[in-house]
Design a protein around this motif. Structure first.
Motif, short mmCIF file in Angstrom:
data_model
loop_
_atom_site.label_atom_id
_atom_site.label_comp_id
_atom_site.label_asym_id
_atom_site.label_seq_id
_atom_site.Cartn_x
_atom_site.Cartn_y
_atom_site.Cartn_z
N SER A 19 0.83 -1.21 0.00
CA SER A 19 0.00 0.00 0.00
C SER A 19 0.87 1.26 0.00
CB SER A 19 -0.93 -0.02 1.22
OG SER A 19 -1.76 1.09 1.20
N PRO A 35 -10.73 3.73 -5.85
CA PRO A 35 -11.67 2.98 -5.03
C PRO A 35 -12.98 2.81 -5.80
CG PRO A 35 -11.60 5.25 -4.31
CD PRO A 35 -10.56 5.09 -5.40
N LYS A 36 -13.78 1.87 -5.37
CA LYS A 36 -15.10 1.68 -5.98
C LYS A 36 -16.03 2.78 -5.47
CE LYS A 36 -18.67 -1.75 -6.70
NZ LYS A 36 -19.17 -3.06 -6.33
N HIS A 37 -16.75 3.42 -6.39
CA HIS A 37 -17.68 4.48 -6.02
C HIS A 37 -18.87 3.89 -5.27
CE1 HIS A 37 -20.22 8.04 -6.32
NE2 HIS A 37 -21.18 7.22 -6.66
N GLN A 44 -18.05 1.45 0.19
CA GLN A 44 -16.86 1.72 -0.61
C GLN A 44 -15.66 0.93 -0.08
OE1 GLN A 44 -15.73 5.86 -0.89
NE2 GLN A 44 -15.50 5.55 -3.06
N LEU A 45 -15.57 0.79 1.23
CA LEU A 45 -14.46 0.06 1.82
C LEU A 45 -14.48 -1.42 1.46
CD1 LEU A 45 -14.34 1.71 5.36
CD2 LEU A 45 -12.74 2.04 3.45
N PRO A 49 -10.22 -2.09 -5.07
CA PRO A 49 -9.86 -0.97 -5.94
C PRO A 49 -9.45 -1.46 -7.33
CG PRO A 49 -8.10 -1.42 -4.41
CD PRO A 49 -9.23 -2.34 -4.04
N ARG A 98 -11.88 13.74 -5.65
CA ARG A 98 -11.25 12.43 -5.79
C ARG A 98 -11.86 11.71 -6.97
NH1 ARG A 98 -12.45 7.73 -2.03
NH2 ARG A 98 -14.53 7.26 -2.70
N SER A 100 -13.00 7.85 -8.48
CA SER A 100 -13.31 6.45 -8.18
C SER A 100 -13.76 5.79 -9.48
CB SER A 100 -14.40 6.36 -7.11
OG SER A 100 -15.60 6.98 -7.57
#
Length: 181
Positions: A19, A35-37, A44-45, A49, A98, A100
């Motif tokens: 990471s 990251p996934k929207h 999202q978590l 990704p 950001r 995503s």
């Protein structure tokens, strides 16, 4: 889509170290880890990704080693996506936003979502079938909300236009890149 734990194992390191390395590459605009929207942070978590190589030199070297020819449509599409994501990431970082990506339960996706607070702009990059890009952006707007979206394409003979309902702007990639500072 990248599983960082699996990638770390494959590289003989641990997830925190990987990471950290990925963040260095992102800071240098060599890659983007999107990251996934999701409207809710908890959702999202849970999503894995998506990793894009955005530096054209690294991407070209990687594709060349994989036996891809630069003139091929698929390869040019990957290069176009990388360039767009690089520009979106730089814009997002400069403006406090950001980037995503979006994928629904049926595995339909949009390449990038530019997010600023509770406002977002879906962006799809197409090498060939612009209509598929329009469908993807419309699905996003229908499922996630939002006023409008953007489909970028590489076809030089098709100028800027929008769909009849005005929800999707269809723009040549060159126009998009020329309009960014």
């Amino acid at each position: 889509i990248v599983n960082q734990a699996s990638l770390a194992r494959d590289l003989g390191t641990n997830a925190p170290t990987l990471s950290e390395y990925l963040s260095y590459l992102e800071d240098g605009y060599l890659i983007q880890v999107l990251p996934k929207h999701a409207k809710r942070a908890s959702r999202q978590l849970r999503g894995m990704p998506k990793l894009y190589v955005t530096d054209p030199g690294i991407l070209n070297a990687t594709l060349d080693r994989m036996g891809h020819v630069l003139g091929r449509k698929e390869t040019m599409g990957v290069l176009a996506e990388g360039v767009v994501l690089d520009h979106l990431a730089r814009h997002a970082r400069a403006t406090g936003g950001r980037v995503s990506f979006w994928k629904d339960r049926a595995d339909r996706e949009v390449d990038a979502v530019l997010e600023h607070g509770d406002r977002f702009l879906p962006v799809e990059v197409k090498s060939a079938d612009v209509d598929l890009g329009v469908q993807a952006v419309r699905r996003f707007l229908d499922q996630e909300g939002g006023d409008w979206g953007l489909v970028l394409h590489r076809e030089p003979k098709i100028g800027p236009r929008s769909t009849e309902d005005g929800r999707v702007l269809i723009l040549p990639l060159a126009y998009f890149l020329a309009g960014l500072d």
